[in-house]
Design an enzyme around this catalytic site. Structure first.
Site, PDB file in Angstrom:
ATOM      1  N   THR A   1       0.833  -1.201   0.000  1.00 33.23           N
ATOM      2  CA  THR A   1       0.000   0.000   0.000  1.00 33.23           C
ATOM      3  C   THR A   1       0.860   1.239   0.000  1.00 33.23           C
ATOM      4  OG1 THR A   1      -1.858  -1.023   1.139  1.00 33.23           O
ATOM      5  CG2 THR A   1      -1.621   1.355   1.369  1.00 33.23           C
TER       6      THR A   1
ATOM      7  N   LYS B   1       2.197  11.654  -1.849  1.00 38.99           N
ATOM      8  CA  LYS B   1       3.203  12.711  -1.768  1.00 38.99           C
ATOM      9  C   LYS B   1       3.567  13.273  -3.137  1.00 38.99           C
ATOM     10  CE  LYS B   1       2.238  12.043   1.578  1.00 38.99           C
ATOM     11  NZ  LYS B   1       1.398  11.028   2.274  1.00 38.99           N
TER      12      LYS B   1
ATOM     13  N   ILE C   1     -12.397   6.536   6.044  1.00 39.95           N
ATOM     14  CA  ILE C   1     -12.751   6.394   7.449  1.00 39.95           C
ATOM     15  C   ILE C   1     -11.884   5.406   8.196  1.00 39.95           C
ATOM     16  CG2 ILE C   1     -15.158   7.087   7.225  1.00 39.95           C
ATOM     17  CD1 ILE C   1     -15.838   4.136   6.863  1.00 39.95           C
TER      18      ILE C   1
ATOM     19  N   ALA D   1       3.866   2.919   7.806  1.00 39.69           N
ATOM     20  CA  ALA D   1       4.850   2.141   7.058  1.00 39.69           C
ATOM     21  C   ALA D   1       6.131   1.927   7.854  1.00 39.69           C
ATOM     22  CB  ALA D   1       5.167   2.841   5.738  1.00 39.69           C
TER      23      ALA D   1
ATOM     24  N   HIS E   1      21.080  29.697  11.907  1.00 34.64           N
ATOM     25  CA  HIS E   1      20.184  30.778  11.482  1.00 34.64           C
ATOM     26  C   HIS E   1      20.527  31.102  10.043  1.00 34.64           C
ATOM     27  CE1 HIS E   1      17.774  34.425  11.799  1.00 34.64           C
ATOM     28  NE2 HIS E   1      18.760  35.034  11.162  1.00 34.64           N
TER      29      HIS E   1
END
Lengths: 465, 128
Positions: A40, A50, A267, A317, A441
């Site tokens: 799956t 994705k 669901i 997964a 940063h």
């Protein structure tokens, strides 16, 4: 000593990972797969969604081009069949990759449907029509799950569909009603909205992505609203009626009716435990029909293990893969137990969600004394520079020990960022350790550092309370 | 300073009372503190709201903040223009930037709100 022979039913993220680990440890492995390697996750879940989300995000950025100082002259349009084709290509590359890994490790792949005959034998009805019997010393059941199809929904694979069909739509519906605001429902909501559909989600519980920390759910609910995705909570669908012109009308538990072109039912998942020989061998199942296993992934029948969605639990997964490794190592003579305490998860909505560890509500229900720190993404220069200011990082710690108990992030790259929390938890690190680690940063990870400082009321970039 | 015909809540929302109806919004001080407002989650018509509770969320480039109801009652109208142009609140917080109309359930609550002079004094103290 004779080579250990291992039979694995299912080549999804549980099965194929177990196969490779077992082969690495010297086993002779046969994997039986009745659809396609990758299961799956690769074919109908993680990866294809994705890929679609990447296309949706590209559309979103193009629609916002003006914000970035870009003028688009002429029309911009997208091609649905090309979007689906791209998704298929992404999946195909991964499938090829797994098949080639199997070859490399000498793993036998039998393409067909397996049924366990006894602890050492599995009968396989191969795709080409013939039959074969696989013999082994151990068996791992990794048959996974499929979208749950409740009888009240008149599934027809065209207008009333599950995520399986949604991944291969050939036209964009004018309107779609999504049943269930869980991970799958919400991800598809953003995809379909970006493709131009009018989207309504109906959810039985009081929050979208209700398994996440409540504050994260609330922010996601606001983001859904911003994109004009209608979210109806605390409501069930009583029935779906077909009109004469092919339209669908959903009748809600509060009496309201919604007319829609398509219904996407997300669901939950049904476990693939039928017709694989479980009952005949007396393998014990739990209350929800899941195969019962101990911490070593062993079923009640000696020599037979089970992993992944089919054992219920956390149906992700990466959890299936970890369970596969535990099972394979135990079969090959090691001694391992599964640990579910640190399982990060990502939800690829717009914006993303990444979470690991305890939710605030869970900690409170357990009567734990906790401290919480928060930092909004809009407090970061990087987020502003990127044009992605929605979101926040929230960190939870034990009030006495300061140990990290949970990290919840919603915002750009949240699913990647959350792993700082996972490692911290693995090492038993304190929130102060994160606060005292230099964070580059300008990066989004600074939100985690500032949230950690905020937990101790010392965030530099927040005004004095 | 603050408009004379309005009543004020400590959480920087105002109410314009007409009979049982209260039109509400956020004050100049609130919009100035927030900065550029980029999004307002409008409450839904027919929602019951409680005084002192959050009824909507406002987002600026700097922060997100709940909008606190100055009175209890039912939302009977919302300013839909704000969903496309939330910056109206920055430009004109007391007139064009009105957020919702509440049908009050308890007009006595008006007495708990601040007068313009008292609100201005309160804001001065806060700003110190």
């Amino acid at each position: 000593m004779a080579e250990k022979r291992l039979i694995i039913l299912g080549a999804g993220p549980g099965g194929y990972v177990a196969a490779i680990r077992a082969a690495q440890l010297g086993a002779k492995v046969t994997v039986i797969e009745d659809t396609e390697v990758g299961g799956t996750c690769l074919n109908r879940g993680c990866i294809p969604t994705k890929a679609l989300i990447a296309s949706a995000e590209a559309i979103d950025k193009i629609n916002r081009a003006e914000e970035y100082g870009i003028d688009i002259k002429g029309e911009v349009s997208f091609n649905l069949s090309k979007i689906i084709e791209r998704k298929n290509k992404v999946v195909a590359i991964q499938v090829k990759g797994i098949r080639s890994l199997f070859k490399s490790w000498g793993i036998e792949l039998l393409e067909g449907r397996g049924k366990i005959k006894d602890v050492n034998k599995v009968d396989v009805a191969l795709k080409d029509g013939s039959n074969k019997t696989a013999e082994g010393d151990n068996i791992i059941i990794a048959t996974g799950s499929r979208p749950a199809r409740l009888p009240i929904f008149p599934f027809d694979g065209k207008d009333v569909i599950t995520s399986d069909e949604a991944l291969n739509i050939t036209e964009i519906p004018k309107s779609v009603l999504i049943v269930g605001a869980g991970v799958i429902g919400c991800e598809f909501a953003f995809i379909l909205k970006e493709l131009g559909a009018e989207v309504t989600i109906v959810e039985m519980l009081s929050h979208a992505v209700a398994t996440e920390d409540e504050e994260i759910s609330e922010i996601l609910e606001r983001e859904l609203k911003k994109r004009k995705i209608k979210l109806i909570l605390n409501t069930k669908i009583e029935k779906i009626e077909r009109g004469s012109e092919g339209s669908l009308t959903a009748v809600l538990s509060d009496g309201k009716q919604i007319k829609t072109e398509k219904v996407l039912v997300s669901i939950g998942r049904a476990l693939n435990t039928e017709n694989i020989g479980i009952e005949e061998l007396g393998i014990k199942k739990g209350k929800k029909g899941e195969i019962e296993v101990n911490n070593r992934m062993e079923t009640n029948v000696k020599g037979i293990y089970a992993i992944g969605d089919v054992v219920g639990g956390i149906m992700l997964a990466h959890v299936a893969s970890t369970e596969g490794i535990v099972a394979a190592e135990n079969i090959m003579g090691h001694s391992r137990e599964i640990d579910y305490n640190i399982v990060p998860a990502g939800i690829f909505t717009m914006p993303e969600i990444g979470s690991v560890g305890l939710r605030e509500k869970q900690a409170n229900e357990k009567g734990m004394d906790i401290k919480v720190g928060r930092f909004q993404f809009r407090g970061l220069g990087k987020a502003h520079a990127m044009g992605e200011i929605a979101g926040m990082a929230k960190i939870i710690a034990d009030a006495k020990t300061d140990k990290v108990l949970g990290l919840h992030i919603i915002g750009a790259h949240a699913a990647d960022l959350v792993h700082e929390g996972a490692v911290a938890m693995k090492l038993g690190a304190k929130v102060k350790d994160i606060a005292n680690t230099i964070h580059a940063h300008p990066t989004l990870s600074e939100a985690i550092m500032e949230a950690s400082e905020d937990l101790h009321k010392m965030a530099i970039h927040l005004p004095k309370p | 300073m603050s408009p004379n015909d309005l009543k004020y809540h400590k959480e920087h929302t105002w109410a314009r009372i007409k009979g049982k109806k209260a039109t509400i919004g956020i004050t100049h001080y609130a919009q100035e503190s927030l900065g550029d407002i980029v999004y307002l989650e409008l409450p839904e018509v027919d929602t019951e709201v409680d005084k002192d509770a959050g009824i909507a969320e406002i987002e600026s480039t700097k922060a997100t903040s709940p909008i606190i109801a100055p009175v209890s009652g039912k939302i009977i109208e919302v300013n839909e223009e704000l969903s496309e142009s939330p910056e109206i609140i920055n430009e004109d917080p007391y007139e064009k930037g009105w957020i919702a109309v509440i049908e009050m359930s308890n007009t006595k609550e008006i007495e708990e709100l601040l007068d313009p002079k008292d609100y201005d004094k309160y804001v001065e103290e806060e700003a110190k």
